[in-house]
Write a protein that holds these residues in place. Structure first.
Motif, PDB file in Angstrom:
ATOM      1  N   SER A 103       0.808  -1.215   0.000  1.00  0.00           N
ATOM      2  CA  SER A 103       0.000   0.000   0.000  1.00  0.00           C
ATOM      3  C   SER A 103       0.844   1.270   0.000  1.00  0.00           C
ATOM      4  O   SER A 103       0.307   2.363  -0.135  1.00  0.00           O
ATOM      5  CB  SER A 103      -0.924   0.004   1.220  1.00  0.00           C
ATOM      6  OG  SER A 103      -0.165  -0.032   2.426  1.00  0.00           O
ATOM      7  N   ILE A 104       2.165   1.136   0.178  1.00  0.00           N
ATOM      8  CA  ILE A 104       3.031   2.308   0.163  1.00  0.00           C
ATOM      9  C   ILE A 104       3.331   2.695  -1.285  1.00  0.00           C
ATOM     10  O   ILE A 104       3.683   1.856  -2.105  1.00  0.00           O
ATOM     11  CB  ILE A 104       4.345   2.038   0.919  1.00  0.00           C
ATOM     12  CG1 ILE A 104       4.034   1.618   2.360  1.00  0.00           C
ATOM     13  CG2 ILE A 104       5.227   3.270   0.916  1.00  0.00           C
ATOM     14  CD1 ILE A 104       3.258   2.637   3.161  1.00  0.00           C
ATOM     15  N   SER A 105       3.202   3.975  -1.594  1.00  0.00           N
ATOM     16  CA  SER A 105       3.263   4.425  -2.983  1.00  0.00           C
ATOM     17  C   SER A 105       4.636   4.259  -3.623  1.00  0.00           C
ATOM     18  O   SER A 105       4.734   4.081  -4.834  1.00  0.00           O
ATOM     19  CB  SER A 105       2.842   5.897  -3.068  1.00  0.00           C
ATOM     20  OG  SER A 105       3.745   6.718  -2.347  1.00  0.00           O
ATOM     21  N   ASN A 154       6.617   7.513  -0.976  1.00  0.00           N
ATOM     22  CA  ASN A 154       6.391   6.664   0.198  1.00  0.00           C
ATOM     23  C   ASN A 154       5.180   7.092   1.027  1.00  0.00           C
ATOM     24  O   ASN A 154       5.241   7.139   2.259  1.00  0.00           O
ATOM     25  CB  ASN A 154       7.647   6.618   1.077  1.00  0.00           C
ATOM     26  CG  ASN A 154       8.847   6.060   0.337  1.00  0.00           C
ATOM     27  OD1 ASN A 154       8.728   5.089  -0.403  1.00  0.00           O
ATOM     28  ND2 ASN A 154       9.999   6.684   0.524  1.00  0.00           N
ATOM     29  N   ASN A 156       1.201   6.390   2.299  1.00  0.00           N
ATOM     30  CA  ASN A 156       0.314   5.260   2.556  1.00  0.00           C
ATOM     31  C   ASN A 156      -0.965   5.433   1.740  1.00  0.00           C
ATOM     32  O   ASN A 156      -1.793   6.273   2.061  1.00  0.00           O
ATOM     33  CB  ASN A 156      -0.008   5.166   4.040  1.00  0.00           C
ATOM     34  CG  ASN A 156      -0.975   4.034   4.350  1.00  0.00           C
ATOM     35  OD1 ASN A 156      -1.216   3.150   3.519  1.00  0.00           O
ATOM     36  ND2 ASN A 156      -1.543   4.059   5.538  1.00  0.00           N
ATOM     37  N   GLY A 158      -2.990   2.764   1.077  1.00  0.00           N
ATOM     38  CA  GLY A 158      -3.838   1.613   1.368  1.00  0.00           C
ATOM     39  C   GLY A 158      -5.000   1.908   2.278  1.00  0.00           C
ATOM     40  O   GLY A 158      -5.761   1.006   2.633  1.00  0.00           O
ATOM     41  N   SER A 159      -5.183   3.155   2.659  1.00  0.00           N
ATOM     42  CA  SER A 159      -6.281   3.557   3.536  1.00  0.00           C
ATOM     43  C   SER A 159      -6.954   4.791   2.957  1.00  0.00           C
ATOM     44  O   SER A 159      -6.287   5.786   2.664  1.00  0.00           O
ATOM     45  CB  SER A 159      -5.754   3.860   4.949  1.00  0.00           C
ATOM     46  OG  SER A 159      -6.708   4.580   5.696  1.00  0.00           O
ATOM     47  N   SER A 162      -6.362   7.788   5.124  1.00  0.00           N
ATOM     48  CA  SER A 162      -5.035   8.383   5.026  1.00  0.00           C
ATOM     49  C   SER A 162      -4.918   9.294   3.807  1.00  0.00           C
ATOM     50  O   SER A 162      -4.139  10.244   3.809  1.00  0.00           O
ATOM     51  CB  SER A 162      -3.961   7.294   4.969  1.00  0.00           C
ATOM     52  OG  SER A 162      -3.984   6.614   3.730  1.00  0.00           O
ATOM     53  N   GLU A 166      -3.255  12.989   3.866  1.00  0.00           N
ATOM     54  CA  GLU A 166      -2.155  13.369   2.975  1.00  0.00           C
ATOM     55  C   GLU A 166      -2.550  14.547   2.083  1.00  0.00           C
ATOM     56  O   GLU A 166      -1.731  15.423   1.795  1.00  0.00           O
ATOM     57  CB  GLU A 166      -1.739  12.174   2.107  1.00  0.00           C
ATOM     58  CG  GLU A 166      -1.235  10.959   2.873  1.00  0.00           C
ATOM     59  CD  GLU A 166       0.130  11.195   3.521  1.00  0.00           C
ATOM     60  OE1 GLU A 166       0.700  12.289   3.364  1.00  0.00           O
ATOM     61  OE2 GLU A 166       0.619  10.262   4.201  1.00  0.00           O
TER      62      GLU A 166
END
Length: 247
Positions: A103-105, A154, A156, A158-159, A162, A166
């Protein structure tokens, strides 16, 4: 099971979902070049006309039209699986799509993040010759989709929550849509939020709308229209065969 080829207007919150063998004309996202990807991926929803169900009078399964099932409780019971899932795709400059296993870009760029709630059954997807191409998810569900451009590595992704955080910090920008597929009533329509640019307020509004629609799934005035909404390919090479069915 046969699938009716229809155009359909989505209201920006998707209701998703997913039985025995079926011949499908699924619309598969274009430009996917991740040859090793064999996992679940969403597709544009396609109405499904028939389902196989047990006939106690003959002790056999028979194929019937979904529309002929007047008992709404029975129709819902034919969609026994429920899941909630987030998928992340990265779009490169040439328009090709790759699926992220984490899930980290990683690097900055353009991403598509989809959060699905699905009530579905699984059916085989066959080509015109009867060859097995993969498993399809047939049913109803809810989808939040975010198209974002990251300004920082980097992150997140996946949420869904989040993403709003961001965005408020200036680390990404983009838009959000909320879609409903296969679930309909006047009350459901009134719950659909207006979509907008990504921020914490928009994310909260989308999540609240989905929770409210999910709570209405068992109400008597809600109609259920199952769709083919996702595919798990048998092998990466089957993707081209699935695309051909849409032509």
């Amino acid at each position: 099971m046969k699938i009716m080829k229809k155009s359909m207007l989505t209201l920006s919150i998707i209701l998703l979902t997913g039985c025995a063998s079926m011949q499908t004309k699924a619309v598969i996202p274009e430009g996917i070049n991740e040859s090793s990807y064999q996992g679940y991926r969403t597709i544009d929803p396609l109405p499904v006309s028939k389902v196989k169900k047990y006939d106690s009078s003959t002790n056999t399964e028979k194929e019937v039209y979904w529309a002929s099932i007047s008992d709404k409780k029975e129709k819902r019971s034919l969609l026994p699986i429920q899941s909630s899932q987030v998928s992340v795709k990265k779009l490169d400059r040439s328009g090709n799509v790759s699926y992220l296993t984490a899930s980290i870009s990683g690097e900055t760029g353009e991403y598509s993040v989809v959060m699905d709630y699905m009530k579905y059954r699984v059916e085989e997807v066959l080509d015109s010759t009867g060859k097995f191409l993969g498993n399809g998810r047939i049913g109803v569900g809810l989808r939040i989709k975010a198209e974002v451009k990251t300004n920082k590595a980097n992150l997140n992704l996946g949420s869904i929550l989040s993403l709003g955080i961001e965005a408020n910090q200036g680390n990404l920008s983009g838009g959000i849509s909320v879609d409903i597929i296969g679930i309909d009533s006047e009350g459901v329509t009134n719950l659909i939020p207006m979509t907008s640019e990504i921020d914490q307020t928009a994310i909260q509004s989308a999540l609240q709308a989905l929770a409210s629609v999910k709570a209405k799934l068992w109400e008597k005035d809600v109609t259920i229209t199952p769709h083919l909404v996702a595919i798990t390919d048998a092998t990466p090479s089957n993707e081209e065969e699935i695309r051909k069915l849409a032509k």
